[in-house]
Design an enzyme around this catalytic site. Structure first.
Site, PDB file in Angstrom:
ATOM      1  N   ASN A 215      31.608 -45.839  14.808  1.00  0.00           N
ATOM      2  CA  ASN A 215      31.930 -46.442  13.510  1.00  0.00           C
ATOM      3  C   ASN A 215      31.138 -45.686  12.450  1.00  0.00           C
ATOM      4  OD1 ASN A 215      32.315 -48.035  11.271  1.00  0.00           O
ATOM      5  ND2 ASN A 215      31.169 -49.805  12.064  1.00  0.00           N
ATOM      6  N   TRP A 216      31.823 -44.807  11.738  1.00  0.00           N
ATOM      7  CA  TRP A 216      31.120 -43.965  10.754  1.00  0.00           C
ATOM      8  C   TRP A 216      30.796 -44.723   9.465  1.00  0.00           C
ATOM      9  CZ3 TRP A 216      34.141 -38.609  10.936  1.00  0.00           C
ATOM     10  CH2 TRP A 216      33.873 -37.997  12.164  1.00  0.00           C
ATOM     11  N   LYS A 217      31.351 -45.903   9.310  1.00  0.00           N
ATOM     12  CA  LYS A 217      31.118 -46.726   8.105  1.00  0.00           C
ATOM     13  C   LYS A 217      31.432 -45.913   6.838  1.00  0.00           C
ATOM     14  CE  LYS A 217      27.725 -49.277  10.708  1.00  0.00           C
ATOM     15  NZ  LYS A 217      26.703 -50.299  10.688  1.00  0.00           N
TER      16      LYS A 217
ATOM     17  N   HIS B 133      34.031 -56.843  11.813  1.00  0.00           N
ATOM     18  CA  HIS B 133      32.672 -56.301  11.796  1.00  0.00           C
ATOM     19  C   HIS B 133      31.804 -57.209  10.924  1.00  0.00           C
ATOM     20  CE1 HIS B 133      29.249 -53.691  11.166  1.00  0.00           C
ATOM     21  NE2 HIS B 133      29.668 -52.999  12.210  1.00  0.00           N
TER      22      HIS B 133
ATOM     23  N   GLU C  44      29.594 -56.599   8.830  1.00  0.00           N
ATOM     24  CA  GLU C  44      29.458 -56.179   7.426  1.00  0.00           C
ATOM     25  C   GLU C  44      30.672 -56.652   6.615  1.00  0.00           C
ATOM     26  OE1 GLU C  44      28.717 -52.042   8.232  1.00  0.00           O
ATOM     27  OE2 GLU C  44      26.786 -52.577   9.096  1.00  0.00           O
TER      28      GLU C  44
ATOM     29  N   GLU D 243      28.250 -57.619  18.897  1.00  0.00           N
ATOM     30  CA  GLU D 243      27.312 -56.945  18.004  1.00  0.00           C
ATOM     31  C   GLU D 243      26.370 -57.974  17.378  1.00  0.00           C
ATOM     32  OE1 GLU D 243      28.944 -52.842  16.779  1.00  0.00           O
ATOM     33  OE2 GLU D 243      29.351 -54.284  15.192  1.00  0.00           O
TER      34      GLU D 243
ATOM     35  N   GLY E   8      21.903 -51.540  12.915  1.00  0.00           N
ATOM     36  CA  GLY E   8      21.238 -50.672  11.957  1.00  0.00           C
ATOM     37  C   GLY E   8      19.753 -50.975  11.782  1.00  0.00           C
TER      38      GLY E   8
ATOM     39  N   SER F 190      22.275 -50.777  17.342  1.00  0.00           N
ATOM     40  CA  SER F 190      21.201 -49.814  17.630  1.00  0.00           C
ATOM     41  C   SER F 190      21.295 -49.225  19.036  1.00  0.00           C
ATOM     42  CB  SER F 190      19.822 -50.439  17.385  1.00  0.00           C
ATOM     43  OG  SER F 190      19.706 -50.821  16.030  1.00  0.00           O
TER      44      SER F 190
ATOM     45  N   GLY G 231      27.155 -47.208  15.613  1.00  0.00           N
ATOM     46  CA  GLY G 231      27.079 -46.912  14.186  1.00  0.00           C
ATOM     47  C   GLY G 231      26.286 -45.638  13.942  1.00  0.00           C
ATOM     48  N   GLY G 232      25.026 -45.799  13.597  1.00  0.00           N
ATOM     49  CA  GLY G 232      24.168 -44.672  13.203  1.00  0.00           C
ATOM     50  C   GLY G 232      24.226 -43.470  14.142  1.00  0.00           C
TER      51      GLY G 232
HETATM   52  C1  PEP Z   1      27.827 -51.049  13.978  1.00  0.00           C
HETATM   53  O1  PEP Z   1      27.705 -51.205  12.774  1.00  0.00           O
HETATM   54  O2  PEP Z   1      28.929 -51.269  14.529  1.00  0.00           O
HETATM   55  C2  PEP Z   1      26.644 -50.630  14.719  1.00  0.00           C
HETATM   56  C3  PEP Z   1      26.584 -50.911  15.988  1.00  0.00           C
HETATM   57  O3  PEP Z   1      25.657 -49.974  14.011  1.00  0.00           O
HETATM   58  P1  PEP Z   1      24.303 -49.318  14.600  1.00  0.00           P
HETATM   59  O4  PEP Z   1      24.681 -48.619  15.876  1.00  0.00           O
HETATM   60  O5  PEP Z   1      23.857 -48.384  13.541  1.00  0.00           O
HETATM   61  O6  PEP Z   1      23.375 -50.450  14.848  1.00  0.00           O
END
Ligand code: PEP
Length: 255
Positions: free
Chosen positions: A9-11, A100, A102, A172, A178, A218, A239-240
């Site tokens: 997920n590049w957001k 998600h 967010e 999640e 994050g 994470s 994500g990251g």
């Molecule tokens: C996400 O936003 O779907 C996610 C898992 O982010 P991160 O891996 O950065 O925690």
């Protein structure tokens, strides 16, 4: 055996040249990796304007599929600034992330709206990656299971068996997204097993056994293998770490 998945997920990150460079690196690295029947299905979810360019680099029928991070619940019409599932499908998307945290938090998407988005995505032929997960407050109040059961019941379990077959679920925990704070393998496994039980009660044992449940929060190149070794963890929503080619490919091959 259930299919494994790793979705990036590049957001709201990356410009066009950055996205092209990252995609090319990932495609090249995956080409050099061993890929057997055990290999995970990889999905990349860039922001909307990047989808066609990233899709071209992935190539048709390639190992990596294209996904979007959201879609609108209506098929078309006067919804300025929005993007339909039908359009996403027409430009090569096969997956869409829905629910998600967010989007739930910043865009006030509730389970009722998400249930409509799921229908729209499925009608357009997209496979939804439906996210659930509790806040730290909910976990500390010992209400994680009730909270997730409600997200599943109100958001997802209205689907028919046939529709549900196409759905992936991502657990999640909001407190892990994050933040660098990962759920322990035991915490992840406990909630994943609970989600699978909920699927079994809402549908049947076969649906529960076939549903891919991904962990997100994470997850990185260092902890992916341990998380993915849990019996009910079928991969990750990343994500990251999906923004770094080497880390992402390490995660993809952590089974
Ligand atoms: C996400 O936003 O779907 C996610 C898992 O982010 P991160 O891996 O950065 O925690």
């Amino acid at each position: 055996m259930r299919q494994k998945f790793v979705a990036g997920n590049w957001k709201m990150n990356l410009t066009l040249p950055e996205a092209q460079a990252l995609t090319s690196e990932i495609v090249q690295m995956l080409r050099d990796e061993q890929h057997g029947p055990e290999a995970a299905q990889v999905v990349i979810c860039p922001s909307y304007p990047l989808l066609p360019a990233v899709g071209r680099l992935l190539g048709e029928g390639g190992k990596v599929a294209l996904g979007a991070q959201n879609c609108h619940q209506k098929e078309s019409g006067a919804y300025t600034g929005e993007v339909s599932a039908k359009l996403l499908q027409s430009i090569g998307c096969q997956y869409v992330i829905l629910g998600h945290s967010e989007r739930r938090q910043y865009f006030h998407e509730d389970n009722e709206l998400l249930s409509q988005k799921l229908k729209a995505a499925l009608a357009a032929g997209l496979r939804p990656i439906f996210c659930v997960g509790e806040s730290l407050e909910t976990r500390e109040a010992d209400e994680t299971f009730d909270f997730i059961a409600k997200q599943l019941k109100d958001g997802l379990f209205h689907l028919s068996n046939e529709e549900f077959d196409k759905v992936l679920i991502a657990y999640e925990p909001i407190w892990a997204i994050g933040t660098g704070k990962t759920a322990s393998t035991a915490q992840a496994q406990e909630v994943h097993a609970f989600i699978r039980e909920q699927v079994a009660s809402a549908y049947d044992a076969e649906a529960a056994n076939n549903t891919a449940i991904l962990y997100g929060g994470s997850c990185n190149a260092q902890n992916a293998r341990e998380l993915f070794s849990q019996p009910d963890v079928d991969g990750g929503l990343i994500g990251g770490a999906s923004l770094k080619s080497r880390d992402f490919v390490t995660i993809v091959t952590s089974f």
